[in-house]
Design a protein around this motif. Sequence first.
Motif, PDB file in Angstrom:
ATOM      1  N   PHE A 276       0.802  -1.210   0.000  1.00  0.00           N
ATOM      2  CA  PHE A 276       0.000   0.000   0.000  1.00  0.00           C
ATOM      3  C   PHE A 276       0.844   1.273   0.000  1.00  0.00           C
ATOM      4  N   LEU A 277       2.144   1.152   0.298  1.00  0.00           N
ATOM      5  CA  LEU A 277       3.021   2.315   0.223  1.00  0.00           C
ATOM      6  C   LEU A 277       3.668   2.439  -1.151  1.00  0.00           C
ATOM      7  N   LEU A 278       4.285   1.345  -1.620  1.00  0.00           N
ATOM      8  CA  LEU A 278       5.086   1.408  -2.839  1.00  0.00           C
ATOM      9  C   LEU A 278       4.253   1.580  -4.103  1.00  0.00           C
ATOM     10  N   MET A 279       3.214   0.749  -4.258  1.00  0.00           N
ATOM     11  CA  MET A 279       2.495   0.752  -5.532  1.00  0.00           C
ATOM     12  C   MET A 279       1.789   2.090  -5.831  1.00  0.00           C
ATOM     13  N   PRO A 280       1.115   2.714  -4.868  1.00  0.00           N
ATOM     14  CA  PRO A 280       0.543   4.035  -5.179  1.00  0.00           C
ATOM     15  C   PRO A 280       1.612   5.092  -5.464  1.00  0.00           C
ATOM     16  N   LEU A 281       2.721   5.052  -4.706  1.00  0.00           N
ATOM     17  CA  LEU A 281       3.789   6.036  -4.916  1.00  0.00           C
ATOM     18  C   LEU A 281       4.482   5.839  -6.261  1.00  0.00           C
ATOM     19  N   ILE A 282       4.714   4.585  -6.634  1.00  0.00           N
ATOM     20  CA  ILE A 282       5.325   4.297  -7.938  1.00  0.00           C
ATOM     21  C   ILE A 282       4.428   4.837  -9.053  1.00  0.00           C
ATOM     22  N   ALA A 283       3.125   4.591  -8.924  1.00  0.00           N
ATOM     23  CA  ALA A 283       2.179   5.072  -9.930  1.00  0.00           C
ATOM     24  C   ALA A 283       2.192   6.597 -10.003  1.00  0.00           C
ATOM     25  N   TYR A 284       2.256   7.242  -8.847  1.00  0.00           N
ATOM     26  CA  TYR A 284       2.277   8.708  -8.798  1.00  0.00           C
ATOM     27  C   TYR A 284       3.506   9.256  -9.521  1.00  0.00           C
TER      28      TYR A 284
ATOM     29  N   LEU B 152      -4.040   5.025 -13.049  1.00  0.00           N
ATOM     30  CA  LEU B 152      -2.826   4.295 -12.692  1.00  0.00           C
ATOM     31  C   LEU B 152      -2.633   4.269 -11.178  1.00  0.00           C
ATOM     32  N   ILE B 153      -2.861   5.405 -10.530  1.00  0.00           N
ATOM     33  CA  ILE B 153      -2.739   5.455  -9.067  1.00  0.00           C
ATOM     34  C   ILE B 153      -3.814   4.586  -8.415  1.00  0.00           C
ATOM     35  N   LEU B 154      -4.992   4.579  -9.005  1.00  0.00           N
ATOM     36  CA  LEU B 154      -6.077   3.749  -8.465  1.00  0.00           C
ATOM     37  C   LEU B 154      -5.696   2.275  -8.481  1.00  0.00           C
ATOM     38  N   VAL B 155      -5.093   1.812  -9.571  1.00  0.00           N
ATOM     39  CA  VAL B 155      -4.623   0.418  -9.628  1.00  0.00           C
ATOM     40  C   VAL B 155      -3.583   0.184  -8.538  1.00  0.00           C
ATOM     41  N   GLY B 156      -2.664   1.139  -8.381  1.00  0.00           N
ATOM     42  CA  GLY B 156      -1.626   0.990  -7.361  1.00  0.00           C
ATOM     43  C   GLY B 156      -2.174   0.955  -5.954  1.00  0.00           C
ATOM     44  N   ALA B 157      -3.316   1.604  -5.740  1.00  0.00           N
ATOM     45  CA  ALA B 157      -3.903   1.664  -4.404  1.00  0.00           C
ATOM     46  C   ALA B 157      -4.798   0.471  -4.097  1.00  0.00           C
ATOM     47  N   CYS B 158      -4.981  -0.417  -5.066  1.00  0.00           N
ATOM     48  CA  CYS B 158      -5.841  -1.587  -4.863  1.00  0.00           C
ATOM     49  C   CYS B 158      -5.095  -2.688  -4.105  1.00  0.00           C
ATOM     50  N   PRO B 159      -5.830  -3.611  -3.485  1.00  0.00           N
ATOM     51  CA  PRO B 159      -5.190  -4.725  -2.772  1.00  0.00           C
ATOM     52  C   PRO B 159      -4.609  -5.735  -3.754  1.00  0.00           C
ATOM     53  N   GLY B 160      -4.001  -6.780  -3.220  1.00  0.00           N
ATOM     54  CA  GLY B 160      -3.410  -7.821  -4.054  1.00  0.00           C
ATOM     55  C   GLY B 160      -4.458  -8.572  -4.848  1.00  0.00           C
ATOM     56  N   GLY B 161      -4.077  -9.014  -6.034  1.00  0.00           N
ATOM     57  CA  GLY B 161      -5.000  -9.769  -6.880  1.00  0.00           C
ATOM     58  C   GLY B 161      -5.029 -11.243  -6.502  1.00  0.00           C
ATOM     59  N   THR B 162      -6.187 -11.881  -6.714  1.00  0.00           N
ATOM     60  CA  THR B 162      -6.308 -13.296  -6.351  1.00  0.00           C
ATOM     61  C   THR B 162      -5.407 -14.178  -7.209  1.00  0.00           C
ATOM     62  N   ALA B 163      -5.104 -13.749  -8.429  1.00  0.00           N
ATOM     63  CA  ALA B 163      -4.224 -14.544  -9.285  1.00  0.00           C
ATOM     64  C   ALA B 163      -2.811 -14.626  -8.714  1.00  0.00           C
ATOM     65  N   SER B 164      -2.456 -13.705  -7.835  1.00  0.00           N
ATOM     66  CA  SER B 164      -1.106 -13.704  -7.265  1.00  0.00           C
ATOM     67  C   SER B 164      -0.812 -14.984  -6.490  1.00  0.00           C
ATOM     68  N   ASN B 165      -1.832 -15.568  -5.863  1.00  0.00           N
ATOM     69  CA  ASN B 165      -1.615 -16.791  -5.093  1.00  0.00           C
ATOM     70  C   ASN B 165      -1.161 -17.936  -5.992  1.00  0.00           C
ATOM     71  N   VAL B 166      -1.755 -18.017  -7.177  1.00  0.00           N
ATOM     72  CA  VAL B 166      -1.359 -19.052  -8.135  1.00  0.00           C
ATOM     73  C   VAL B 166       0.061 -18.805  -8.620  1.00  0.00           C
TER      74      VAL B 166
END
Length: 322
Positions: free
Chosen positions: A78-86, A102-116
């Motif tokens: 939640f720190l890196l992804m929004p800041l990277i997008a910004y 782009l910032i909105l995507v960065g501020a979203c939680p982890g995707g379910t596909a990540s577990n796979v």
Amino acid sequence: MSWLSRTSRIAEKTFALWVLLIAGAAYLQPGSFTWIGPWVSPLLGVVMFGMGLTLKAEDFRPVFKRPKPVLAGIFFQFLLMPLIAYVIAKVMMLPPELALGLILVGACPGGTASNVIVYLSKGDVPLSVTMTTLSTLLAPLLTPLSLWILANSWLPVHPWELVLSILQVVILPILLGLSARRFFPVTMQKATSVLPLVSVVAIVTIVAGVIALNAPRLTLSAVPVLTAVILHNGIGLFLGYRAALFLKMERSQRRAVSIEVGMQNSGLGVALALAHFNPAAALPGAIFSVWHNISGPLLATYWSANSHHGETGTRAESTVSK
């Protein structure tokens, strides 16, 4: 049910291919897919309901047994992804709608596909599942807050409206899934075998709808949006790994944190963009859905291959992380 299960496994393994094919079809024939727009939120709700069906009390045990990697991973996400997008949006001077998306995507939680992807990478799957689950439950607070802080200068952001949308589209379906699993365990257990197929169909349909709605804009914006998304995803994977390495996490934990940081619930970003902003703001999320389902499997293939070579694999992986 057996043929459905087999179809579900095939769909899961060929997810990226279907996303590319349907996205291409939606771009070439947008009129056939624009009707999907109003259905994006319900489709995401179906995916989140499926997530609720798969959750178990054991998924949260790592939080208490080894809180450091879980909490650190979520903090980085939640720190890196929004800041990277910004930073990317500023450097590339993206238009307001694309910058916010782009910032909105960065501020979203982890995707379910990540577990796979973590599983295929020989990473720490329990850590991945816990991070995905916990970040999703924290999304009603952290996603609107991050977007309001970083994107409000581009377009007006109303955090409370976003909170309500996330509760409706994410939290409520998860709770319904948990309840269904609790009261109808046998039926729901059988249903989980086809969940990957349902999720693939839902996400592919969402991507098709957004591509169709943005077909005219995509002709002009494809290169900057794709560049921004590739940078966002790649830098997130890289910094997630380096942050975990800095905290001296084990190799399997570093892989899990890297993937959880770099892969986002872009479907949520798309749903929120369409509900509260405009179709252009949903474009980065749609492209992210396509791209991270290509980069994730590629990274998983590389890491999985290196897992069989002992120290050589470790050195190779360390080289990639630098």
